[in-house]
Design an enzyme around this catalytic site. Structure first.
Site, PDB file in Angstrom:
ATOM      1  CD  GLU A 133       0.072  51.712  55.891  1.00  0.00           C
ATOM      2  OE1 GLU A 133      -0.179  51.050  56.926  1.00  0.00           O
ATOM      3  OE2 GLU A 133       1.121  52.384  55.744  1.00  0.00           O
ATOM      4  N   PRO A 177       8.722  45.195  56.900  1.00  0.00           N
ATOM      5  CG  PRO A 177       8.088  46.835  58.423  1.00  0.00           C
ATOM      6  CD  PRO A 177       7.703  45.491  57.921  1.00  0.00           C
ATOM      7  CB  CYS A 178      11.916  42.061  58.858  1.00  0.00           C
ATOM      8  SG  CYS A 178      10.692  42.283  60.146  1.00  0.00           S
ATOM      9  NE  ARG A 221      -7.071  37.998  54.331  1.00  0.00           N
ATOM     10  CZ  ARG A 221      -6.527  37.044  55.058  1.00  0.00           C
ATOM     11  NH1 ARG A 221      -6.976  36.794  56.257  1.00  0.00           N
ATOM     12  NH2 ARG A 221      -5.511  36.343  54.606  1.00  0.00           N
ATOM     13  CE1 TYR A 223      24.986  13.075  66.666  1.00  0.00           C
ATOM     14  CE2 TYR A 223      24.073  10.897  67.064  1.00  0.00           C
ATOM     15  CZ  TYR A 223      25.095  11.696  66.602  1.00  0.00           C
ATOM     16  OH  TYR A 223      26.216  11.139  66.059  1.00  0.00           O
TER      17      TYR A 223
END
Lengths: 449, 449
Positions: A33, A42-43, A71, A426
């Protein structure tokens, strides 16, 4: 023991790494990275800039250390992939000023997208900002804090969301969009006008159909936006004219790029070079409605593409990515905006004959208090009645689901008659008995339903 | 000139009348309604009783006068259809103490459902209430206003909604459900437990798995509920043990009833008697997932069935009703509940082998403020992976859409893999990047996704 190298620690890269590990407990997996954060969102940047999200570091799901530990994936942050040799299966990385080569058996390119910087004079001035990574938040916030007036160039998702952020910080906002409407890639003019009206209500000085030709500075610092029509005093400028796939490494690997400029991949997320995969914003996607390759860089598909690429890198063609239908959502304060499928302008570009319906409705039973207004536009193919696209804007976050419901309908070939008869729910507090999507389908049927 | 008589002015009847008029401007259309309101919304009754909806008359979309005038439909309110002769094609109606016969060429039976009154001692006492029509609201409210403690018998939709209404009016609520869970026809025990916990938090004295055997009175007025296990002091009792199709007229017409006890109709809403249609709560529906006939009386399908029946009565087989997938929604204060498809107990009854996933998730990005928790249960068929059903409970009205999205998926044969790859929307303020439905699909895949 397979060596899997993944370039990019965002949505696609991290999903690929996690999936590869899940399917192959023994693989040697390395994720590279360029920035300092992985599994970042980033959103969320506009909300962290405005303070709606208190701490920008919360935009990261895992720290690199957590990801490594949980991980068993080697994570190299602040590390740039500078070159790749597909014959020797090496990648050259640069970290801390030193270069080294890593061996890979499978390579996943998940380098994402980067903001487009328009080729106009003045973009290099201080105070001209772009929005890319959560790491940028402290700088963006510090810069905006110094401003009285913020110029935003571009009326796409980031431009609209940063306009809200700047307004929340008490700034004056001048927004320039060279197209005739906001969210030009997502909405048609009629629907976009609803957003424009809302933004003007909040005091945004909107300039649509007005091209920015220069940024002017004073002492090296941006001070004005010059357009074809006028000059506007600003203290800071946010460039939000769009993003482009970051294909630098992909190009070095010699993989085929598509017409969109992004990496061409098949449904297994394989590139044209054996054992090299691409996923996320760097890659093209297939539009399930048209079968065409498009470039719509969004986090949900990036995650899934990463999952497919990582799984297949580890185990070979275990998963297929079926593509997208162009679903996207955003908001401006309390106005929620979502769309899926094709818009009118897309249908026109593709030469698809369509019918359309545009309705206004309420989000609840007519007698139930607290309803919001919602605008729905639905397109269907002439002749077949197949639903092509839906755009929705409304003052209730639940209206975003109208696009979700429609996305499934479009993916699965539903017609307006199918939508009319769809057994969607509904209750007085959440929908009218004739759901706005059903009303839109009915209007589209031209009396048949 | 065709004479179309429609019995019932609710959702199905009014839709039938409107559709018939639309397709045949010249038909002589008569709509008969036993009560005083047409186009009424019984689903709104609990909210009108509590005062959330200020005026119960707003539960009527059209007044009889408006409907007559705007649609040129003769509306006879306070009129009962007392007999029908299918050979002579007459219907005998009773209004203002006088009987008369009407001729029909096409008859639409839309007589709806009526509350089931359990055969236990004391149900005839004063203060024992049922919930059927908006007209009942003033009486219900006046009765509840006099109470300190309200006993509710039945934990289905009406029982749960009336519990909220009574609590809003400041009453103590004791609720009895003979099954081991609330909403027993809709939810499995694990999901139902979330609702039970919420109701207890609001102070409802819940008695699940406890059968009511008698209502005790004092001076002809109900004063206690006697169950297998105890006696409970109450001032009023709401009977909400279920509804049954009102097949009185249908039986007189000699139409075939199905196994469910409701009128058997084909996809054109035709009954077994030529030129006699049935629609809405009086009729059976086909479950699209199983192909079986079921009786699930809800307003959205009633409206559509009415539309189909009315259209076909006017023009002959112009529309087909494809059936339902069992979608339904309700709420208890801020807890929203929705479901679609089959539950575990339904799958078991049908001998369908299934896998299930039950997850807890958030309704927004993990970093975005104001998220709510949501519980999602998803069932898929063993082997095929086809989605069978979804149940959802969460503290955000938007979670109801999870059932809507799933309903479309189920109607169109989607598998868990299809759901995982569905292009449903993401933005931090409205969904996590991995939508809870996608997470549920992934968990269901047992490592495949």
């Amino acid at each position: 023991m397979a060596r899997i190298v993944i370039v990019g620690g965002g949505a696609a890269g991290a999903s690929a790494a996690a999936r590869a590990r899940r399917l192959d407990p023994n693989a040697e997996i390395t994720m590279i990275e360029a920035g300092g954060m992985i599994t970042h969102a980033p959103c969320g940047i506009p909300y962290a800039v405005s303070g709606v999200v208190a701490d920008y570091r919360s935009l990261m799901t895992y720290t690199p250390e957590e990801f490594e530990k949980e991980r068993n994936i080697r994570v190299l942050t602040h590390t740039k992939a500078v070159d790749v040799d597909v014959d020797k299966r090496t990648i050259t990385i640069s970290r801390g000023g030193r270069e080294e080569a890593l061996q890979w058996d499978k390579l996943v390119i998940a380098t994402g997208a980067r903001p487009l910087v328009p080729k106009i004079p003045g973009v290099e001035l201080s105070g001209v900002l772009t929005v890319r990574l959560p790491d940028d938040v402290p700088h963006l916030r510090a810069e905006l804090d110094k401003a009285t007036t913020v110029g935003i160039i571009g009326g796409g998702y980031i431009g609209v969301e940063m306009a809200e952020a700047a307004l929340r910080l008490g700034k004056k906002v001048v927004l320039f969009e060279m197209m005739d409407r906001l969210l030009p890639a997502a909405l048609d003019s009629d629907m976009s006008a609803v957003l424009a009206e809302e933004m003007r209500k909040y005091g945004v000085d909107l300039h649509l159909g007005e091209r920015v030709v220069e940024l002017k500075g004073s002492g090296g610092v941006v001070s004005a936006v010059l357009t074809e029509r006028g000059e506007y005093r600003v203290d800071k400028v946010i460039l939000a004219v769009g993003v482009r796939p970051d294909v630098e490494l992909a190009t070095k690997a010699g993989v085929k790029l598509g017409e969109t400029g992004a990496v061409n991949v098949n449904e297994y997320m394989e590139t044209s070079v054996p054992d090299v995969y691409a996923a996320g914003d760097v890659a093209e996607k297939v539009h399930r409605l048209t079968g065409r390759r498009v470039w719509i860089p969004l986090a949900p598909s990036a995650n899934k593409e990463g999952q497919v690429a990582g799984g297949n890198a580890a185990k070979g063609r275990v998963l297929k990515f079926p593509g997208i239908v162009g679903t996207a959502a955003t908001k401006f304060f309390d106005l929620y905006i979502a769309r899926t499928g094709l818009s009118e302008f897309e249908a026109q570009q593709l030469g698809i004959k369509y019918e359309k319906a545009v309705i206004k409705a309420r989000t609840k039973a007519q007698y139930y208090p607290g309803y919001a207004q919602v605008h729905v536009k639905m397109l269907a193919e002439q002749g077949t009645g197949r639903i092509l696209g839906v755009q929705v804007l409304g003052w209730d976050h639940a209206v975003v689901s109208y696009a979700d419901i429609s996305a499934i309908a479009i993916e699965r070939g539903a017609t307006i008659e199918d939508m009319f008869f769809a057994d969607i729910s509904y209750m007085p507090a959440t929908a009218p008995v004739w759901h706005p999507l059903i009303v839109a389908a009915r209007v589209l049927s031209r009396g048949k339903l």
